[in-house]
Design an enzyme around this catalytic site. Structure first.
Site: not given
Ligand code: ACO
Length: 427
Positions: A316, A373
Site C-alpha cells: 500500500h 483487497d
Molecule cells: N507484490 C510484490 N512486490 C511488491 C508488491 C506486491 N504486491 N507491491 C510492491 N512491491 C515491491 C516492488 O516491486 C518494489 O520492490 P523494489 O524496491 O525491489 O523495486 C517495492 O515493493 C515498492 O513498490 P512500489 O510500487 O514502489 O510501491 P507503491 O507504494 O508505489 O505501490 C501499490 C503501492 C500500487 C499498492 C503496490 O504495492 C501494488 O501494486 N500492490 C498490488 C496491487 C494492490 O493490491 N492494490 C490495492 C491497493 S489498496 C487500494 O487501492 C484499495
C-alpha cells in the site's frame, strides 16, 4: 506555538526563500509552497504526489506508520464493530453520528430514493451482455446527471445533501442492474421494506416471480451474517482521504462539472488493478495459482527482479505497517469461515500466501502486508458474490466518501482548478 517557517536556499544563486509551515491537527505538518513559482521561477517536482498535500480536509485521517484510520475523528475499528454503514454515511456527510430519529429519517430517505428513472433503465440495453459491470456503472452514473440538471448550481446545505443522498441510494441499484444486464437476466427493483445492504444483496441474487425468491425452495432469507459482513465491507471502503480516485473526483469538481460526472470519473479511476480493481485480481490470481503446492513457485516469481509478477492484495502506498481495514476483515473472514462452514482450496491457497508473506524477508523489508483487497476478495467469494462485482461493491461503499470530498471541495473558498505543471524534457 508561534508561526513556524522553513527557509530554502538556492545553492547556485545563494537566494533564500522562507515558507510558512501549516500545522495539522494530526499527522505531518505541511510546507505552504503556493507562492514558490512566483518567488523562484521554478516548479516543485513530485510525480505520483508522494510528498504533496493537494488540499486541506477535515474528513478522513490516515497514519500509515501506525496503521490508523479515522473518519471524522472516529477510529475505523469502532465504526466497523459498533455502527452500521448508514450511520457511517451520515457521519461522513454531517461530521457527527446520527441520533436515533435522525438515523431513521436518513435510512428511510435512502430507501425511497433507490429507484431509477425508467428512461435510465433503458440505457442498459445499449450495452453488450458481456460488458464489465464497472464500465456500465461508470456510463450509467454519467447518464444519471442528465436527469438532475439542478445539481450544478448548489448553495444551500439541503441542496448538497439531497444531491448526495440521491447518488448514495441509487448506486446499489445501478450496480445490481449492471450485473444483471451482464447476465442478460431481468432486473429486480429495490424493495422499500429492506435496508441498504440487504436490498443490494436481494437485487443481485433474487429470482423474479410473484413472490421474491432468493432460492428455489420458497422464500429463503439472506443470512444476517452475510448482511453484516457486506455492511462492514461498505463501511471500511467509505472513505480513504486523497487516494487516486478521490483525487480524480476533486480534479473534476475543480472544473465546475456536474457532481455525478465527477463520481463517474472516480469509478473509472477505481477500476484499475493498482487501485480498487485489485480485489478482483486477488481472486483471479488465487484461482490461477490453484493449489497450495504451487504457492512456493509463485513466491519465487515475486522475488525475481527480472519478473514483473506482483502479489495482488499486498502493499500500500500509505500503510507501511499494516492496513487496519485488513485486520478487521481478517477477523471477519475467520468468523465467516466458521459460521458459513467454508473450507475451500482457494482459502487454503490464500492462507499459505499470507503465512509466507508475513514471515518472508522480501515482504518484511519492503513493508508489504496484506491490504483490504486481499481479504475483501475472499470474503465476497464466501458471500457468493461474482468476481466481476467486487470492484462495483467497492464503488458502492466509496460513493459517500467521493461525494463528501466533492462537497468539501466546493465549499472551500481557497479551492482552485487542478492544474499542475511539468518538467519539460522534449525537443
Ligand atoms: N507484490 C510484490 N512486490 C511488491 C508488491 C506486491 N504486491 N507491491 C510492491 N512491491 C515491491 C516492488 O516491486 C518494489 O520492490 P523494489 O524496491 O525491489 O523495486 C517495492 O515493493 C515498492 O513498490 P512500489 O510500487 O514502489 O510501491 P507503491 O507504494 O508505489 O505501490 C501499490 C503501492 C500500487 C499498492 C503496490 O504495492 C501494488 O501494486 N500492490 C498490488 C496491487 C494492490 O493490491 N492494490 C490495492 C491497493 S489498496 C487500494 O487501492 C484499495
Amino acid at each position: 506555538m508561534g508561526k513556524q517557517t522553513m527557509t530554502l536556499t538556492n545553492n547556485i544563486t545563494g537566494d533564500s526563500y522562507t515558507y510558512d509551515i501549516l500545522q495539522s491537527t494530526r499527522g505531518p505538518s505541511v510546507v505552504d509552497l503556493r507562492t514558490f513559482f512566483r518567488d523562484t521561477g521554478m516548479f516543485t517536482f513530485d510525480p505520483g504526489y508522494t510528498s504533496t498535500a493537494s488540499c486541506e480536509s477535515k474528513i478522513t485521517f490516515i497514519d500509515g506508520a501506525k496503521g490508523e484510520l479515522r473518519y471524522r475523528g472516529i477510529p475505523i475499528e469502532k465504526l466497523a464493530l459498533e455502527h452500521s454503514y448508514m450511520e457511517t454515511c451520515y457521519l461522513l456527510l454531517n461530521s457527527r453520528l446520527p441520533k436515533d430519529r435522525e438515523l431513521r429519517d436518513f435510512d428511510l430517505e435512502i430507501r425511497h430514493r433507490a429507484y431509477l428513472h425508467t428512461g435510465l433503465c433503458q440505457l442498459y440495453d445499449a450495452f453488450p451482455d458481456n460488458a464489465h459491470p464497472m464500465a456500465t456503472l461508470s456510463a450509467a452514473v454519467t447518464a444519471l446527471s442528465t436527469f438532475y440538471n439542478d445539481h450544478i448550481e448548489m448553495n444551500r446545505e439541503e441542496e448538497y445533501l439531497e444531491m448526495a443522498h440521491r447518488i448514495i441510494s441509487k448506486i446499489p441499484t445501478i450496480a445490481a442492474f449492471a450485473y444483471r444486464h451482464s447476465l442478460g437476466i431481468p432486473f429486480i427493483q429495490p424493495d422499500i421494506a429492506l435496508g441498504f445492504t440487504e436490498n443490494f444483496l436481494t437485487m443481485l441474487r433474487a429470482y423474479p416471480g410473484g413472490k421474491m425468491r432468493i432460492g428455489p425452495y420458497g422464500e429463503e432469507k439472506i443470512k444476517e451474517i452475510e448482511i453484516k459482513a457486506l455492511d462492514t465491507i461498505f463501511t471500511l471502503h467509505a472513505d480513504h482521504e486523497q487516494n487516486a480516485s478521490t483525487t480524480v473526483v476533486r480534479g473534476v469538481a475543480s472544473t465546475g462539472a456536474h457532481p455525478y460526472v465527477a463520481i463517474s470519473a472516480g469509478i473509472s479511476a477505481l477500476w484499475g488493478r493498482a487501485h480498487g480493481g485489485a480485489n478482483e485480481s486477488v481472486i483471479a490470481q488465487l484461482e490461477y495459482i490453484g493449489s497450495v503446492d504451487r504457492v512456493d513457485d509463485f513466491i519465487k516469481r515475486v522475488k525475481d527482479p527480472n519478473d514483473d509478477f506482483r502479489l495482488m492484495g499486498f502493499g500500500h502506498r500509505v500503510y507501511k505497517n499494516f492496513d487496519p481495514r485488513a485486520k478487521i476483515l481478517k477477523k471477519l473472514q475467520d468468523q465467516l469461515k466458521e459460521e458459513l462452514d467454508l473450507d475451500s482450496e482457494l482459502m487454503a491457497v490464500a492462507s499459505r500466501i499470507e503465512e509466507i508473506a508475513l514471515n518472508d524477508e522480501y515482504f518484511i523489508s519492503r513493508n508489504l502486508y496484506p491490504n483490504i483487497d486481499f481479504y475483501s476478495g475472499i470474503i465476497l467469494t464466501a458471500l457468493k458474490i461474482p468476481k466481476s462485482m467486487f470492484t462495483p461493491i467497492f464503488v458502492i461503499g466509496r460513493t459517500v466518501g467521493w461525494i463528501t470530498q466533492w462537497i468539501e471541495f466546493k465549499k472551500d473558498r481557497a479551492s482552485k482548478i487542478a492544474r499542475p505543471r511539468q518538467l519539460y524534457t522534449g525537443d
